[in-house]
Scaffold this motif. Structure first.
Motif, mmCIF file in Angstrom:
data_model
loop_
_atom_site.group_PDB
_atom_site.id
_atom_site.type_symbol
_atom_site.label_atom_id
_atom_site.label_comp_id
_atom_site.label_asym_id
_atom_site.label_seq_id
_atom_site.Cartn_x
_atom_site.Cartn_y
_atom_site.Cartn_z
ATOM 1 N N HIS A 113 77.410 23.055 61.218
ATOM 2 C CA HIS A 113 77.672 21.998 62.262
ATOM 3 C C HIS A 113 76.314 21.750 63.008
ATOM 4 O O HIS A 113 76.140 21.451 64.046
ATOM 5 N N LYS A 114 75.296 21.617 62.260
ATOM 6 C CA LYS A 114 73.828 21.153 62.559
ATOM 7 C C LYS A 114 73.474 19.774 62.001
ATOM 8 O O LYS A 114 73.454 19.540 61.098
ATOM 9 N N ASP A 115 72.905 18.960 63.062
ATOM 10 C CA ASP A 115 72.268 17.654 62.570
ATOM 11 C C ASP A 115 70.873 18.050 61.905
ATOM 12 O O ASP A 115 70.152 19.183 62.234
ATOM 13 N N ALA A 116 70.456 17.242 60.959
ATOM 14 C CA ALA A 116 69.410 17.407 60.207
ATOM 15 C C ALA A 116 68.668 16.236 59.864
ATOM 16 O O ALA A 116 69.082 15.139 59.404
ATOM 17 N N TYR A 117 67.245 16.150 60.039
ATOM 18 C CA TYR A 117 66.538 15.525 59.495
ATOM 19 C C TYR A 117 65.760 15.685 58.305
ATOM 20 O O TYR A 117 65.129 16.649 58.246
ATOM 21 N N VAL A 118 65.856 14.806 57.245
ATOM 22 C CA VAL A 118 65.591 15.431 55.780
ATOM 23 C C VAL A 118 64.648 14.166 55.261
ATOM 24 O O VAL A 118 64.697 13.188 55.227
ATOM 25 N N LEU A 119 63.242 14.899 54.736
ATOM 26 C CA LEU A 119 62.336 13.951 54.185
ATOM 27 C C LEU A 119 62.235 14.728 52.637
ATOM 28 O O LEU A 119 61.856 15.978 52.604
ATOM 29 N N THR A 120 62.333 14.057 51.577
ATOM 30 C CA THR A 120 62.270 14.464 50.317
ATOM 31 C C THR A 120 61.366 13.380 49.675
ATOM 32 O O THR A 120 61.262 12.138 49.719
ATOM 33 N N GLY A 121 60.667 13.913 48.516
ATOM 34 C CA GLY A 121 59.662 13.131 47.748
ATOM 35 C C GLY A 121 58.881 14.008 46.694
ATOM 36 O O GLY A 121 59.267 15.231 46.545
ATOM 37 N N PRO A 122 58.174 13.246 45.888
ATOM 38 C CA PRO A 122 57.410 13.998 44.963
ATOM 39 C C PRO A 122 55.985 14.451 45.409
ATOM 40 O O PRO A 122 55.480 13.845 46.531
ATOM 41 N N ALA A 172 78.862 30.414 57.763
ATOM 42 C CA ALA A 172 79.119 29.780 59.014
ATOM 43 C C ALA A 172 78.747 30.375 60.335
ATOM 44 O O ALA A 172 78.142 29.819 61.386
ATOM 45 N N ASN A 173 78.755 31.731 60.349
ATOM 46 C CA ASN A 173 78.425 32.398 61.490
ATOM 47 C C ASN A 173 77.336 33.270 61.349
ATOM 48 O O ASN A 173 76.781 34.181 62.270
ATOM 49 N N LYS A 174 76.223 32.745 60.401
ATOM 50 C CA LYS A 174 75.038 33.485 60.097
ATOM 51 C C LYS A 174 73.807 32.455 60.581
ATOM 52 O O LYS A 174 73.690 31.603 59.592
ATOM 53 N N GLU A 175 73.194 32.838 61.576
ATOM 54 C CA GLU A 175 72.067 31.809 61.841
ATOM 55 C C GLU A 175 70.861 31.909 61.032
ATOM 56 O O GLU A 175 70.832 32.664 60.376
ATOM 57 N N ARG A 228 73.018 20.341 52.619
ATOM 58 C CA ARG A 228 74.240 19.914 53.127
ATOM 59 C C ARG A 228 75.283 20.907 53.674
ATOM 60 O O ARG A 228 76.027 20.602 54.669
ATOM 61 N N SER A 229 75.161 22.207 53.079
ATOM 62 C CA SER A 229 75.949 23.324 53.674
ATOM 63 C C SER A 229 75.393 23.565 55.052
ATOM 64 O O SER A 229 76.281 24.025 56.065
ATOM 65 N N ILE A 230 74.084 23.553 55.463
ATOM 66 C CA ILE A 230 73.676 23.910 56.602
ATOM 67 C C ILE A 230 74.468 23.042 57.751
ATOM 68 O O ILE A 230 74.958 23.451 58.776
ATOM 69 N N VAL A 231 74.288 21.600 57.219
ATOM 70 C CA VAL A 231 75.147 20.869 58.145
ATOM 71 C C VAL A 231 76.429 20.789 58.408
ATOM 72 O O VAL A 231 77.072 20.731 59.401
ATOM 73 N N GLN A 277 63.935 30.734 57.563
ATOM 74 C CA GLN A 277 64.356 31.419 56.355
ATOM 75 C C GLN A 277 65.412 30.492 55.810
ATOM 76 O O GLN A 277 66.590 30.821 55.677
ATOM 77 N N LEU A 278 64.954 29.408 55.402
ATOM 78 C CA LEU A 278 65.953 28.169 54.732
ATOM 79 C C LEU A 278 66.825 28.758 53.367
ATOM 80 O O LEU A 278 66.090 29.493 52.694
#
Length: 357
Positions: free
Chosen positions: A192-201, A286-289, A185-188, A276-277
């Motif tokens: 200010h980045k859009d993200a497609y997220v998949l989560t699961g077991p 905010a200013n660190k890619e 959520r902080s990345i987004v 490097q997520l």
């Protein structure tokens, strides 16, 4: 001075002569990589239009993940919820994956948490996880699509469906996985980045633990993240225990374990990249890619999807559609394209250096 210059020239010549094979191989691989990967990345920035955007736009380019194993497809349910989708398994009585499209606009609205755990009536009773299954089990009802990602009451209520839950070790759910969710959520929001997220077991091994009336306990949980405007990709893998371990891996690493093509619209080259997520919100500035990490050349990526299989999966979600809130499709501008090109150059440099080593 002349001798020093001669010595430098001789050193350079020796280096080149000793490494000419590596250099030629690197140049050849890099150029082919750039053509195949670069063109694909730019072209895939433009999302496909769909008549069912209220459901399908939770997927990158409206394409759901594909189940490549017959055992996964058995007794599976494609469920469209408000602001997220689920592929539910009547065998494990858990989701196999959940899908979300996160934007700064979506996450700018926060609502108070109201727990409303409930059974999913769209699932046949024999396949349905029950509230009683989790009572006294020692496991949390762990959200896969997080409640913290939901910005309206309808979506929040949906997120408490047991079709969105797995039996999760308390320390994993409440500590390490909570931090991973906050980091995404902080990345987004911060960057200010859009993200497609998949989560699961993830279910590994022959002897899997169950709770209640057959709800299978996962051995690990995963979250795959793709930021289309920047071409950033990677995934989190965390054992479902009290170890508090989490590592960043490639999408191909997960696909090999899952038997699922998580992002059918991405190339194998893209899914082998690892960035490097961050593993906590504190690591996001905010200013660190987010920088490129390395290339996964060992994992077995999912086989390429056919047009027929993609359409069949899309139709499942189209027919099972709910009244989901409409989310805007990402707008691709020139600045975003330039950002992708810069990321591509950075990756190619790292790739080139790895080959030289």
């Amino acid at each position: 001075m002349a001798r020093r210059t001669a010595r430098k020239s001789k050193t350079k010549f020796t280096f080149l002569s000793q490494n000419v094979g590596k250099i030629l191989l690197a140049l050849l691989a890099t150029s082919s990589f750039a053509i195949a990967f670069g063109n694909e990345k730019i072209s895939k920035l433009i999302p496909l239009q769909s008549t069912n955007s209220g459901c399908l736009n939770q997927f990158y380019r409206d394409v759901p993940p594909l189940l490549n194993k017959d055992s996964l497809q058995k007794d599976s349910y494609a469920l469209c919820f408000n602001d997220f989708n689920v592929m539910y398994s009547g065998i494990s009585k858990t989701p196999l994956w959940t899908a979300e499209y996160l934007t700064p606009q979506r996450l700018s609205i926060k609502i108070k948490r109201e727990d409303s755990f409930h059974e999913e009536t769209r699932v046949a009773e024999r396949h349905r996880a029950l509230l009683s299954d989790y009572r006294g089990s020692g496991y949390d009802r762990g959200h896969m699509a997080p409640n913290g990602d939901m910005n309206n009451k309808a979506a929040q209520y949906d997120s408490f469906s047991l079709a969105n839950m797995v039996p999760q070790a308390p320390k994993n759910n409440q500590e390490v996985w909570r931090k991973v969710e906050e980091a995404v959520r902080s990345i987004v929001t911060k960057q200010h980045k859009d993200a497609y997220v998949l989560t699961g077991p993830i279910f590994e091994g022959q002897r899997l633990k169950t709770i209640g009336n057959g709800v299978i306990v996962p051995t690990a949980v995963y979250k795959a993240v793709y930021l289309p405007k920047q071409g950033i990709i990677g995934a989190y893998y965390a054992p479902n225990n009290a170890s508090l371990q989490v590592k960043v891996v490639s999408v191909c690493y997960l696909e090999e374990k899952l038997g699922i093509n998580l992002f059918p619209q991405l190339t194998e080259q893209q899914k082998r990249n690892i960035y490097q997520l961050p593993v906590s919100a504190q690591q996001v500035k905010a200013n660190k890619e987010i920088h490129y990490s390395h290339w996964d050349g060992h994992s077995q990526c999912a086989e390429e999807a056919t047009t027929e299989s993609i359409q069949a999966q899309q139709n499942q979600f189209s027919s099972g559609r709910t009244q989901a809130a409409e989310s805007p499709l990402p707008h691709i501008d020139e600045e975003a394209k330039q950002a992708v090109i810069r990321q591509l150059v950075d990756m190619l440099v790292q790739y080139f250096l790895q080959l030289l080593r």
